[in-house]
Structures are given as C-alpha cells and as structure tokens.
Design a protein around this motif. Structure first.
Motif, mmCIF file in Angstrom:
data_model
loop_
_atom_site.group_PDB
_atom_site.id
_atom_site.type_symbol
_atom_site.label_atom_id
_atom_site.label_comp_id
_atom_site.label_asym_id
_atom_site.label_seq_id
_atom_site.Cartn_x
_atom_site.Cartn_y
_atom_site.Cartn_z
ATOM 1 N N TYR A 130 -13.968 1.277 8.526
ATOM 2 C CA TYR A 130 -12.685 0.610 8.321
ATOM 3 C C TYR A 130 -11.645 1.645 7.904
ATOM 4 O O TYR A 130 -11.827 2.389 6.953
ATOM 5 N N GLY A 131 -10.575 1.695 8.638
ATOM 6 C CA GLY A 131 -9.504 2.659 8.399
ATOM 7 C C GLY A 131 -8.958 3.069 9.751
ATOM 8 O O GLY A 131 -9.719 3.368 10.672
ATOM 9 N N LYS A 132 -7.667 3.083 9.860
ATOM 10 C CA LYS A 132 -7.022 3.291 11.154
ATOM 11 C C LYS A 132 -7.430 4.588 11.842
ATOM 12 O O LYS A 132 -7.512 4.644 13.067
ATOM 13 N N TRP A 133 -7.699 5.639 11.089
ATOM 14 C CA TRP A 133 -7.899 6.951 11.696
ATOM 15 C C TRP A 133 -9.332 7.464 11.623
ATOM 16 O O TRP A 133 -9.627 8.543 12.135
ATOM 17 N N LYS A 134 -10.246 6.744 11.022
ATOM 18 C CA LYS A 134 -11.589 7.287 10.782
ATOM 19 C C LYS A 134 -12.345 7.607 12.066
ATOM 20 O O LYS A 134 -12.998 8.650 12.158
ATOM 21 N N ILE A 135 -12.263 6.744 13.053
ATOM 22 C CA ILE A 135 -12.988 7.002 14.305
ATOM 23 C C ILE A 135 -12.433 8.260 14.967
ATOM 24 O O ILE A 135 -13.188 9.111 15.427
ATOM 25 N N ASP A 154 0.722 10.767 14.001
ATOM 26 C CA ASP A 154 1.247 9.514 13.437
ATOM 27 C C ASP A 154 0.738 9.239 12.026
ATOM 28 O O ASP A 154 1.301 8.417 11.313
ATOM 29 N N ALA A 155 -0.325 9.903 11.634
ATOM 30 C CA ALA A 155 -0.907 9.686 10.308
ATOM 31 C C ALA A 155 -0.309 10.677 9.313
ATOM 32 O O ALA A 155 -0.087 11.835 9.642
ATOM 33 N N THR A 156 -0.083 10.204 8.107
ATOM 34 C CA THR A 156 0.398 11.113 7.069
ATOM 35 C C THR A 156 -0.768 11.947 6.546
ATOM 36 O O THR A 156 -1.933 11.535 6.633
ATOM 37 N N ARG A 157 -0.461 13.085 5.998
ATOM 38 C CA ARG A 157 -1.497 13.957 5.444
ATOM 39 C C ARG A 157 -2.255 13.225 4.340
ATOM 40 O O ARG A 157 -3.469 13.330 4.211
ATOM 41 N N ARG A 158 -1.535 12.457 3.521
ATOM 42 C CA ARG A 158 -2.156 11.715 2.420
ATOM 43 C C ARG A 158 -3.203 10.731 2.936
ATOM 44 O O ARG A 158 -4.318 10.665 2.422
ATOM 45 N N VAL A 159 -2.841 9.967 3.965
ATOM 46 C CA VAL A 159 -3.769 8.976 4.517
ATOM 47 C C VAL A 159 -4.977 9.673 5.133
ATOM 48 O O VAL A 159 -6.122 9.240 4.948
ATOM 49 N N LEU A 160 -4.735 10.757 5.856
ATOM 50 C CA LEU A 160 -5.868 11.493 6.425
ATOM 51 C C LEU A 160 -6.795 12.007 5.331
ATOM 52 O O LEU A 160 -8.014 11.913 5.455
ATOM 53 N N ASN A 161 -6.218 12.527 4.250
ATOM 54 C CA ASN A 161 -7.049 13.021 3.145
ATOM 55 C C ASN A 161 -7.868 11.905 2.511
ATOM 56 O O ASN A 161 -9.040 12.092 2.186
ATOM 57 N N ILE A 162 -7.259 10.735 2.338
ATOM 58 C CA ILE A 162 -7.986 9.590 1.775
ATOM 59 C C ILE A 162 -9.139 9.198 2.685
ATOM 60 O O ILE A 162 -10.276 8.987 2.236
ATOM 61 N N GLN A 163 -8.857 9.114 3.986
ATOM 62 C CA GLN A 163 -9.909 8.686 4.904
ATOM 63 C C GLN A 163 -10.987 9.755 5.066
ATOM 64 O O GLN A 163 -12.172 9.431 5.191
ATOM 65 N N LEU A 164 -10.619 11.027 5.021
ATOM 66 C CA LEU A 164 -11.623 12.091 5.042
ATOM 67 C C LEU A 164 -12.504 12.019 3.796
ATOM 68 O O LEU A 164 -13.720 12.199 3.877
ATOM 69 N N LYS A 165 -11.894 11.738 2.656
ATOM 70 C CA LYS A 165 -12.659 11.603 1.406
ATOM 71 C C LYS A 165 -13.647 10.438 1.506
ATOM 72 O O LYS A 165 -14.808 10.549 1.086
ATOM 73 N N GLU A 166 -13.216 9.327 2.087
ATOM 74 C CA GLU A 166 -14.112 8.178 2.257
ATOM 75 C C GLU A 166 -15.247 8.514 3.220
ATOM 76 O O GLU A 166 -16.397 8.140 2.977
ATOM 77 N N LEU A 167 -14.940 9.226 4.307
ATOM 78 C CA LEU A 167 -15.995 9.642 5.235
ATOM 79 C C LEU A 167 -16.985 10.576 4.542
ATOM 80 O O LEU A 167 -18.187 10.514 4.792
ATOM 81 N N GLU A 168 -16.477 11.403 3.655
ATOM 82 C CA GLU A 168 -17.338 12.290 2.875
ATOM 83 C C GLU A 168 -18.214 11.475 1.918
ATOM 84 O O GLU A 168 -19.419 11.726 1.792
ATOM 85 N N GLU A 169 -17.623 10.472 1.271
ATOM 86 C CA GLU A 169 -18.388 9.613 0.355
ATOM 87 C C GLU A 169 -19.471 8.837 1.091
ATOM 88 O O GLU A 169 -20.529 8.549 0.529
ATOM 89 N N HIS A 170 -19.217 8.506 2.363
ATOM 90 C CA HIS A 170 -20.206 7.794 3.167
ATOM 91 C C HIS A 170 -21.184 8.756 3.842
ATOM 92 O O HIS A 170 -21.995 8.348 4.672
ATOM 93 N N GLU A 171 -21.062 10.046 3.493
ATOM 94 C CA GLU A 171 -21.968 11.093 3.964
ATOM 95 C C GLU A 171 -21.954 11.288 5.471
ATOM 96 O O GLU A 171 -22.948 11.684 6.083
#
Length: 119
Positions: free
Chosen positions: A22-27, A49-66
């Motif tokens: 879940y997240g617009k840019w994760k895939i 189209d994605a802000t750096r902040r949103v990308l960082n948040i979604q990268l962090k979540e992908l990292e948390e999900h291993e």
C-alpha cells in the motif's frame, strides 16, 4: 510521521500484500531498485511526480517490511543506496506478471480509469 491507531486486518494473503505494498510509489520503487537504480536521487528522477519526503517514507516502510536494505556509506556528503533483499527479489516475478496483465489490458484499464474523471 503518521502513527496507526487501528491494527490492520490481516486475515488472508491479499490483506498482507495490500499492507506491504500500500502506497502510491512502492511498486515502482521496487521495480526501479530491481533495475539497478539504487540512489535516492536516481529514484527521484525516475518518479518525478513524487516528493522526496514521500519516497523516503515509502522506502523506509519497504525497509521495515524487509523488501529492501539501505546501505549508508561513511563519506561526506552521505551516500545511501538501496537494494532488494532476497525476500524483495521473490516479489519481482509477481510485479512482472501484474505489469504484463496491465499491458495486455491497457485499453480497457485506461477506459475505466478515465471514466472516473469524466463525471
């Protein structure tokens, strides 16, 4: 950062995958990291189209999900690179299949998506 107050409903595999992706840019992030775009600035260029902040948040979540790992190099300025974990690599064939399905149904998908904007 946003803190969830209600635990997610994780009763089946679809709930689990929805929670993880879940997240617009994760895939797209997963796909581009798989293609070799590892630096945050490279990912930002691939997804303007994605802000750096949103990308960082979604990268962090992908990292948390291993699904991805983050490596910080001890240089000035700091250098960060992301790569897929083995777990993340196991998701690539699924993403490929989803993309192929979308390519095969592109006209229909565009039609139904654009209907939402005609109202």
């Amino acid at each position: 950062m946003y803190e969830r107050k209600i635990l997610p409903n994780l009763n089946c595999g679809l709930d689990l995958i929805g929670e993880v992706l879940y997240g617009k840019w994760k895939i797209r992030l997963l796909w581009f990291i798989n293609e070799g775009h590892k630096r945050p600035s490279e990912l930002q260029r691939k997804i303007p189209d994605a802000t750096r902040r949103v990308l960082n948040i979604q990268l962090k979540e992908l990292e948390e999900h291993e699904l991805v790992t983050r490596k910080v190099y001890p240089v000035v300025p700091p250098k960060v690179e992301y790569s897929l974990t083995e777990f993340g690599k196991s998701l690539v064939p699924v993403l490929f299949t989803l993309g192929k399905w979308a390519d095969e149904n592109e006209d229909k998908l565009r039609e139904v998506i654009m209907k939402r904007f005609e109202k």
